[in-house]
Design an enzyme around this catalytic site. Structure first.
Site: not given
Lengths: 481, 343
Positions: A321-322
């Site tokens: 996701h990041g």
């Protein structure tokens, strides 16, 4: 060019006019060109990277299909190295350099780490996973390689799902891309319903509640009750935002005659972590299951290994996701939930029988929704310190302070909108619980209504979205991934 | 007889599904038309509502003003920063007030002026002079896609290419084209400021809660004001200058002579080096633009007596003292200009 901008509206008029007029390969080429314009509108430089990815995986897959023995594996490694290398460089290089420098500083080693300011190409996490799955499927002999570069490029670059999914498998999407040039255009008008629903979710609901979620970025200053409210707000914001995007993507694809998979199925109706991941971002969780969890060993090799594999899969899912530690923490939290739920189910199998009782389901679902909210606090908090502060308050170590917060809201004359939003959250949860279906299924149900109420429902959703659209529409949350 | 009955029933059997299909299609078409009519009515009802937004209500006012002044030979166009032009021109030229018509419109930027000039031209009006003001702030306007409401309302369709030529100069032409299409589709699309600022705020809370809603120690309350500022040097000037060029072209068709008044902004009224550079660039670019066009004259009000931030009530509008000084400066400037009607 986001789906919620007027530019996209103009783009669609040109796109559908051209799509209707053209036939055969000209139509495929036109769709590819439109997808390139759509993607290039963010930054034309990213287009080169995307095209590079198309070429590498197209030719590597062809070579994999022809090769035998160890050469097949070497060729697969080329594709994996390229895709993960691109992802690692653009998404994670800065993160790892900074984290290593921070670690060395803690250990007393002075470093001068280079500051890497790399712009993240939009949608890179989505299309690299999609191309990677194609090459792996060809390697596993589940799929013959595409022999048509145009069809394959359309499979990777098909604009509705290019920047934020759903992450489609080649076995589903590639034949549909081949059909674009070979079969007559049959638009599925339920797409209009999905687009209207998606626009309503994003513009009216997700963008409307956005300002309440900001409390999670400064949990140290918030009342604990306000922080719970912000957590509910973010839980629904991210759902409306991402599922709104997916609905528009699926709707646009349907109008083009292509059927994309559902990415959400009432996730807050879930009664446990496994159930949640069967309902939330379905295309990613299926991808992680098939290309990470199973290759890691899956549930073969004993209970401890299974639990390790589950945890690692979710940890990497969080990192996907990041490039930040709070995403890793969020992944670890969900990994831990899966491990604990599995252990509990093995240790006390009767608990599962209790869960099957009708009266217990809503209690369990509501309880698990709150557990999910604790996870969203980690996801939204900007730093690890903020994660700790948020949990400290959410777990009521400082009490709830509800009365003080309500008094504060009344002073600011913000009590009414907050109460209204709370009502919306309750209704939204109830709706998911009572109608645990995907948007595709809901719209199919709507399409069974008589035409006039159906047309009114679709037009009302679209009209409200148009009127309430902010002057500068915020980007979809998942674009940053 | 019986043979013909059989034939009729066979005919019914054959044509039955087809006629049923036709009737379904008619019903579908009727339902869609009804829905469209209902939303069209709703759209117009919101658009006509007195609170339906300041911008929509403003559009007919200047056109009415021009209709009511059939004797007027001079016209003032532009946005609210030009609202004091008419008295200045009357004073400068020493004309009766009825000779100068004030057709400025609130928030009417360059493309809106283009549309307004073409609208007046298409109803057969022609003027001796058209005076039009621009300031630096207009080059930083972000909401042009919504502002195309004025263009959609005013511009005769035959002049649409004028607008397209301007849009092509923007960084994102599709955004403007989309705004234009949506403004054609709904009369309230460009006018939802009211819905944004009032309805949405009262139903769902303000987007600008400035975080006070959750904080135990809220920050001291601040008066929120719209900031009208512009980094002219960094702005998308290609688009802005194309819009000004388009407006000047339309104004040349509307009047024998066009006066382009360059107005100062508060940000560029100081004596800093950055402000001076911005002013010089603004003036040079507009002088170059007018030099390419016949019958266009620049009136430069970026004069020392108007370059004082204290003369502004916000980023772009003069305060009372500023208006007094600017009126005098504009009167002085136009006094030199020949007027056919005075000869």
């Amino acid at each position: 060019m986001s789906f919620t901008t007027s530019a996209f509206f103009a783009f669609c008029i040109v796109l559908f006019s051209g799509y209707a007029l053209l036939r055969g390969r000209a139509r495929s080429l036109f769709l590819l060109l439109a997808s390139a314009v759509f993607y290039g509108s963010w930054d034309i430089r990213f287009l080169a990277l995307l095209v590079g990815s198309v070429f590498v995986d197209f030719f590597v897959a062809l070579a994999v299909a022809r090769a035998e023995g160890a050469r097949r594996k070497r060729l697969l490694l080329i594709s994996i190295s390229f895709n993960l290398g691109v992802l690692a460089f653009f998404k994670y290089a800065g993160f790892f350099v900074e984290s290593a420098a921070a670690l060395l500083t803690r250990l007393g080693v002075t470093t001068s780490a280079p500051v890497l300011e790399i712009v993240l190409p939009v949608g890179i996490s989505f299309y690299t996973f999609q191309t990677l799955s194609y090459t792996v499927d060809v390697y596993r002999k589940r799929l013959p390689p595409s022999r048509d570069l145009l069809d394959f490029a359309l499979y990777v670059m098909f604009f509705p799902q290019l920047v934020a999914g759903p992450i489609e498998r080649a076995e589903r999407l590639l034949p549909q891309m081949q059909a674009v040039s070979r079969e007559p255009w049959r638009p599925d008008l339920t797409g209009l319903g999905l687009i209207a629903l998606g626009l309503f979710k994003k513009i009216v609901l997700a963008d409307g509640v956005r300002s309440y979620a900001v409390a999670l970025s400064a949990p140290d200053r918030a009342y604990p009750a306000a922080l719970w409210f912000a957590t509910y707000a973010f839980a629904f914001q991210i759902y409306w935002d991402f599922s709104g995007y997916s609905d528009i993507a699926v709707g646009l694809a349907r109008l083009l005659g292509v059927d994309l998979m559902s990415n959400f199925r009432a996730p807050y109706a879930a009664t446990g972590p496994s159930d949640f991941w069967r309902r939330w971002h379905i295309s990613l969780s299926e991808w992680l299951r098939d290309y990470l969890y199973i290759p890691l060993g899956g549930n073969r090799g004993g209970e401890l290994r299974t639990q390790r594999n589950l945890f690692l899969t979710m940890l990497l899912g969080g990192l996907w996701h990041g490039a930040a530690w709070h995403f890793v923490l969020w992944g670890a939290f969900h990994g831990l939930l899966l491990v604990v739920a599995r252990a509990l189910a093995r240790r006390w199998p009767r608990t599962l029988q209790l869960a099957e009782r009708r009266w217990f389901r809503p209690v369990q679902s509501l309880a698990f929704f709150h557990v999910t909210c604790l996870g969203w606090a980690l996801f939204r908090a900007p730093t690890l310190d903020a994660c700790v502060q948020a949990w400290h308050k959410l777990l009521l170590f400082e009490g709830l302070q509800l009365r003080a917060w309500l008094g504060h809201l009344a002073t600011l004359k913000e009590l009414r909108p907050a109460a209204l939003w709370f009502g919306v959250f309750v209704l939204a949860w109830l709706f998911q619980y009572l109608q645990p279906r995907s948007s595709k299924e809901l719209v199919a149900q709507l399409w069974r209504w008589p035409l006039l109420p159906r047309a009114l429902a679709v037009a009302s959703l679209a009209y409200l979205a148009m009127l309430l659209a902010p002057l500068s529409p915020p980007a979809f949350i998942y674009f940053q991934f | 007889m019986s043979g013909s009955a059989e034939a009729a029933s066979a005919g019914q059997a054959v044509s039955g599904p087809a006629s049923r299909g036709r009737s379904v299609r008619y019903r579908q078409a009727a339902a869609l038309l009804l829905t469209l009519a209902l939303f069209g009515w709703l759209d117009r009802a919101i658009g006509r509502h007195e609170d339906g937004g300041p911008y929509r209500q403003e559009i007919p006012r200047p056109i009415r003003a021009v209709r009511r002044a059939p004797e007027a030979r001079h016209i003032v166009l532009g946005c609210s920063t030009s609202k004091w032009f008419a008295p200045a021109l009357v004073a400068g030229w020493g004309l009766p007030a009825g000779q100068v018509v004030d057709a400025h419109m609130s928030d009417c930027l360059q493309t809106c002026t283009l549309a307004e000039a073409r609208a007046l031209q298409s109803v057969g009006r022609h003027f001796e002079t058209a005076t039009f003001g621009v300031n630096l702030f207009e080059y930083c306007e972000e909401y042009r896609e919504r502002r195309s409401m004025q263009e959609v309302d005013l511009l005769p369709l035959s002049y649409t290419l004028d607008l397209a030529r301007v849009y092509l100069h923007s960084e994102d032409p599709l955004r403007y084209a989309g705004g234009w299409l949506l403004n054609h589709a709904s009369v309230v699309y460009g006018n939802t400021m009211w819905l944004q600022r009032h309805a949405r705020k009262s139903w769902f809370g303000s987007e600008g809660l400035h975080n006070a809603w959750f904080e135990r120690v809220p920050p001291p309350p601040r008066k929120r004001r719209e900031v009208l500022g512009c980094d002219y040097v960094a702005a998308d000037r290609d688009f802005g200058l194309a819009a000004t060029r388009g407006a000047l072209r339309a104004l040349r068709s509307l009047a024998d002579r066009v006066q382009l008044v360059l107005l100062p902004d508060r940000d560029y009224a100081s004596d800093s080096e950055a402000a001076r550079r911005g002013r010089e660039l603004f003036t040079a670019e507009h002088r170059a633009l007018s030099a390419q066009m016949k019958r266009v004259q620049v009136i430069d009000l970026l004069q020392p007596q108007l370059l004082d931030p204290k003369l502004f009530r916000d980023g772009a509008h003069f305060n009372r003292d500023g208006v007094r000084r600017a009126t005098s400066a504009l009167s002085e400037s136009v006094r030199e200009l020949p007027l056919a009607s005075r000869r």
